[in-house]
Design an enzyme around this catalytic site. Structure first.
Site, PDB file in Angstrom:
ATOM      1  N   SER A 158      60.499  86.316  69.910  1.00 25.06           N
ATOM      2  CA  SER A 158      60.891  84.973  69.488  1.00 25.06           C
ATOM      3  C   SER A 158      60.566  83.996  70.608  1.00 25.06           C
ATOM      4  O   SER A 158      60.618  84.361  71.795  1.00 25.06           O
ATOM      5  CB  SER A 158      62.400  84.955  69.211  1.00 25.06           C
ATOM      6  OG  SER A 158      62.870  83.619  69.182  1.00 25.06           O
ATOM      7  N   TYR A 186      71.157  86.160  71.833  1.00 24.47           N
ATOM      8  CA  TYR A 186      69.883  86.325  71.129  1.00 24.47           C
ATOM      9  C   TYR A 186      68.715  86.087  72.089  1.00 24.47           C
ATOM     10  O   TYR A 186      67.758  86.876  72.140  1.00 24.47           O
ATOM     11  CB  TYR A 186      69.827  85.354  69.951  1.00 24.47           C
ATOM     12  CG  TYR A 186      68.560  85.461  69.144  1.00 24.47           C
ATOM     13  CD1 TYR A 186      68.385  86.497  68.232  1.00 24.47           C
ATOM     14  CD2 TYR A 186      67.535  84.533  69.300  1.00 24.47           C
ATOM     15  CE1 TYR A 186      67.214  86.609  67.494  1.00 24.47           C
ATOM     16  CE2 TYR A 186      66.367  84.630  68.568  1.00 24.47           C
ATOM     17  CZ  TYR A 186      66.207  85.671  67.663  1.00 24.47           C
ATOM     18  OH  TYR A 186      65.040  85.774  66.939  1.00 24.47           O
ATOM     19  N   LYS A 190      66.041  88.962  73.173  1.00 23.95           N
ATOM     20  CA  LYS A 190      64.621  88.878  72.823  1.00 23.95           C
ATOM     21  C   LYS A 190      63.744  88.934  74.071  1.00 23.95           C
ATOM     22  O   LYS A 190      62.639  89.465  74.041  1.00 23.95           O
ATOM     23  CB  LYS A 190      64.343  87.616  72.010  1.00 23.95           C
ATOM     24  CG  LYS A 190      64.789  87.739  70.565  1.00 23.95           C
ATOM     25  CD  LYS A 190      64.017  88.826  69.830  1.00 23.95           C
ATOM     26  CE  LYS A 190      64.413  88.954  68.379  1.00 23.95           C
ATOM     27  NZ  LYS A 190      63.732  90.060  67.684  1.00 23.95           N
TER      28      LYS A 190
HETATM   29  N1  LIG Z   1      64.009  83.766  60.941  1.00 24.07           N
HETATM   30  C1  LIG Z   1      63.548  83.147  62.027  1.00 24.07           C
HETATM   31  O1  LIG Z   1      63.490  81.913  62.092  1.00 24.07           O
HETATM   32  C2  LIG Z   1      63.069  83.962  63.205  1.00 24.07           C
HETATM   33  C3  LIG Z   1      62.489  83.303  64.294  1.00 24.07           C
HETATM   34  C4  LIG Z   1      62.044  84.037  65.374  1.00 24.07           C
HETATM   35  C5  LIG Z   1      62.168  85.422  65.361  1.00 24.07           C
HETATM   36  N2  LIG Z   1      62.760  86.042  64.304  1.00 24.07           N
HETATM   37  C6  LIG Z   1      62.880  87.501  64.341  1.00 24.07           C
HETATM   38  O2  LIG Z   1      62.286  88.048  63.176  1.00 24.07           O
HETATM   39  C7  LIG Z   1      62.962  89.242  62.819  1.00 24.07           C
HETATM   40  C8  LIG Z   1      63.394  89.166  61.355  1.00 24.07           C
HETATM   41  O3  LIG Z   1      64.240  88.039  61.200  1.00 24.07           O
HETATM   42  P1  LIG Z   1      64.762  87.551  59.780  1.00 24.07           P
HETATM   43  O4  LIG Z   1      64.956  86.089  59.877  1.00 24.07           O
HETATM   44  O5  LIG Z   1      63.926  88.108  58.699  1.00 24.07           O
HETATM   45  O6  LIG Z   1      66.216  88.213  59.755  1.00 24.07           O
HETATM   46  P2  LIG Z   1      67.098  88.636  58.518  1.00 24.07           P
HETATM   47  O7  LIG Z   1      68.509  88.537  58.969  1.00 24.07           O
HETATM   48  O8  LIG Z   1      66.692  87.921  57.277  1.00 24.07           O
HETATM   49  O9  LIG Z   1      66.724  90.167  58.331  1.00 24.07           O
HETATM   50  C9  LIG Z   1      67.066  91.117  59.286  1.00 24.07           C
HETATM   51  C10 LIG Z   1      67.068  92.477  58.596  1.00 24.07           C
HETATM   52  O10 LIG Z   1      67.407  93.461  59.584  1.00 24.07           O
HETATM   53  C11 LIG Z   1      68.314  94.369  58.987  1.00 24.07           C
HETATM   54  N3  LIG Z   1      69.143  94.984  60.014  1.00 24.07           N
HETATM   55  C12 LIG Z   1      70.139  94.380  60.727  1.00 24.07           C
HETATM   56  N4  LIG Z   1      70.755  95.290  61.504  1.00 24.07           N
HETATM   57  C13 LIG Z   1      70.112  96.472  61.283  1.00 24.07           C
HETATM   58  C14 LIG Z   1      70.309  97.774  61.781  1.00 24.07           C
HETATM   59  N5  LIG Z   1      71.292  98.054  62.650  1.00 24.07           N
HETATM   60  N6  LIG Z   1      69.475  98.755  61.359  1.00 24.07           N
HETATM   61  C15 LIG Z   1      68.462  98.485  60.460  1.00 24.07           C
HETATM   62  N7  LIG Z   1      68.261  97.262  59.953  1.00 24.07           N
HETATM   63  C16 LIG Z   1      69.080  96.276  60.346  1.00 24.07           C
HETATM   64  C17 LIG Z   1      69.152  93.532  58.033  1.00 24.07           C
HETATM   65  O11 LIG Z   1      69.761  94.347  57.036  1.00 24.07           O
HETATM   66  C18 LIG Z   1      68.125  92.565  57.483  1.00 24.07           C
HETATM   67  O12 LIG Z   1      67.514  93.028  56.300  1.00 24.07           O
HETATM   68  C19 LIG Z   1      64.133  89.386  63.786  1.00 24.07           C
HETATM   69  O13 LIG Z   1      63.768  90.264  64.833  1.00 24.07           O
HETATM   70  C20 LIG Z   1      64.314  87.974  64.305  1.00 24.07           C
HETATM   71  O14 LIG Z   1      64.904  87.944  65.575  1.00 24.07           O
HETATM   72  C21 LIG Z   1      63.209  85.350  63.223  1.00 24.07           C
END
Ligand SMILES: NC(=O)c1ccc[n+]([C@@H]2O[C@H](COP(=O)([O-])OP(=O)(O)OC[C@H]3O[C@@H](n4cnc5c(N)ncnc54)[C@H](O)[C@@H]3O)[C@@H](O)[C@H]2O)c1
Length: 282
Positions: A158, A186, A190
């Site tokens: 991120s 967070y 990251k």
């Molecule tokens: N959404 C954003 O704006 C954004 C920005 C930068 C980085 N990210 C990164 O992208 C990735 C996905 O983010 P997202 O927005 O889709 O998140 P999200 O919350 O929509 O999805 C996360 C998924 O991870 C699963 N999860 C959580 N804990 C778990 C565990 N212990 N074991 C297995 N699965 C587990 C959840 O059930 C969920 O389906 C993350 O690593 C996040 O940090 C997201």
């Protein structure tokens, strides 16, 4: 040369594990990697047919998709998932560590409060999934790749693992009377992912296992318009989208992830692809 070109971006030989595949970004990665020809195994802690159908639609029925119930912070569940995967398709050739926890904007007040009183339990929870979870998945699935002599790990990073959250983006909430700060765990979690990635590039390079990150910026998810307006000022790229935001769409990250899983990135390890609309360029 034409032989090489034919398979350069192909995922048809790949067996890819995607953690957190039900999520906002995960479901797009899973569907996209599947459509690009990979066999994709989703890891989620609580699985059922309805959630799988909701996440993947028609693809849920594909023979090139399987959903394995496992928790990234529980090594025994990951080991069971690996056994199931090997029985079905063989050893994984790709791992996308996508599962992650962040504090949502509507989290309890203490979690989005001042750094000085940020709850220790929240720190532990976020660190456990975002750092230990990646570590354990690499131990289990990465080791299987090292044993097979081929594989590629893609860790989802991120912008907030590379630079601090800009607290001015949340000024509108403080002006509204809340004590709101984007929390620390967070960002710290990251940033740990980047050096874990480099560590594994060095450690498993001799076994032909590559390890890279993709750095993501924020994804549009119907955020408060005041947040979107502030965020838009941080992103130089304008794509003429219909809504106010110039945040990313969940599928914006598929290309970089697919590239890192494909032979086209075969000499790339310990690196990072930043896909952020220019957030970190200014
Ligand atoms: N959404 C954003 O704006 C954004 C920005 C930068 C980085 N990210 C990164 O992208 C990735 C996905 O983010 P997202 O927005 O889709 O998140 P999200 O919350 O929509 O999805 C996360 C998924 O991870 C699963 N999860 C959580 N804990 C778990 C565990 N212990 N074991 C297995 N699965 C587990 C959840 O059930 C969920 O389906 C993350 O690593 C996040 O940090 C997201």
């Amino acid at each position: 040369m034409s032989d090489v070109l034919g398979t350069l971006f192909s995922l048809e030989r790949e067996i890819v594990v995607v953690t957190g595949g039900y999520g906002l970004i995960g479901r797009r990665l899973v569907s996209g990697l599947h459509d690009l020809g990979a066999r994709v195994a989703v890891i989620e802690p609580n699985t059922n047919l309805d959630k799988t159908a909701a996440a993947f639609g028609e693809i849920a029925k594909s023979e090139r998709l399987c959903v394995l119930e496992a928790n990234v912070v529980s090594r025994p569940t990951l080991e069971r998932a690996l056994v199931a995967l090997k029985t079905r398709w063989g050893a994984p050739t790709g791992l996308v560590n996508n599962a992650g926890l962040d504090s949502p904007p509507d989290a309890p007040a203490a979690e989005n409060g001042p750094f000085e009183t940020y709850p220790e339990q929240s720190w532990d929870r976020v660190m456990e999934v975002n750092v230990k979870g990646v570590f354990l998945c690499c131990q289990v699935f990465g080791a299987a790749m090292a044993e097979a002599g081929r594989g590629t790990i893609v860790n989802i990073g991120s912008i907030y693992g590379a630079v601090s959250p800009d607290q001015s983006l949340y000024e509108y909430r403080r002006q509204g009377g809340e004590t709101f700060f984007k929390p620390v765990a967070y960002a710290a979690s990251k940033s740990a992912v980047y050096n874990l990635t480099r560590y594994l590039a060095a450690y498993w390079g001799p076994r032909n296992v590559r390890s890279n990150t993709v750095t993501l910026a924020g994804v549009f998810n119907d955020q408060d318009p005041r947040f979107l307006e502030a965020y838009a000022r941080k992103i130089p790229l304008r794509r003429g989208k219909p809504h106010l935001s110039n945040m990313a769409e969940p599928y914006d990250y598929l290309g970089a992830v697919a590239f890192l899983l494909s032979p086209a990135s075969g000499y790339m390890t310990g690196g990072d692809i930043r896909v952020d609309g220019g957030f970190m360029a200014i």
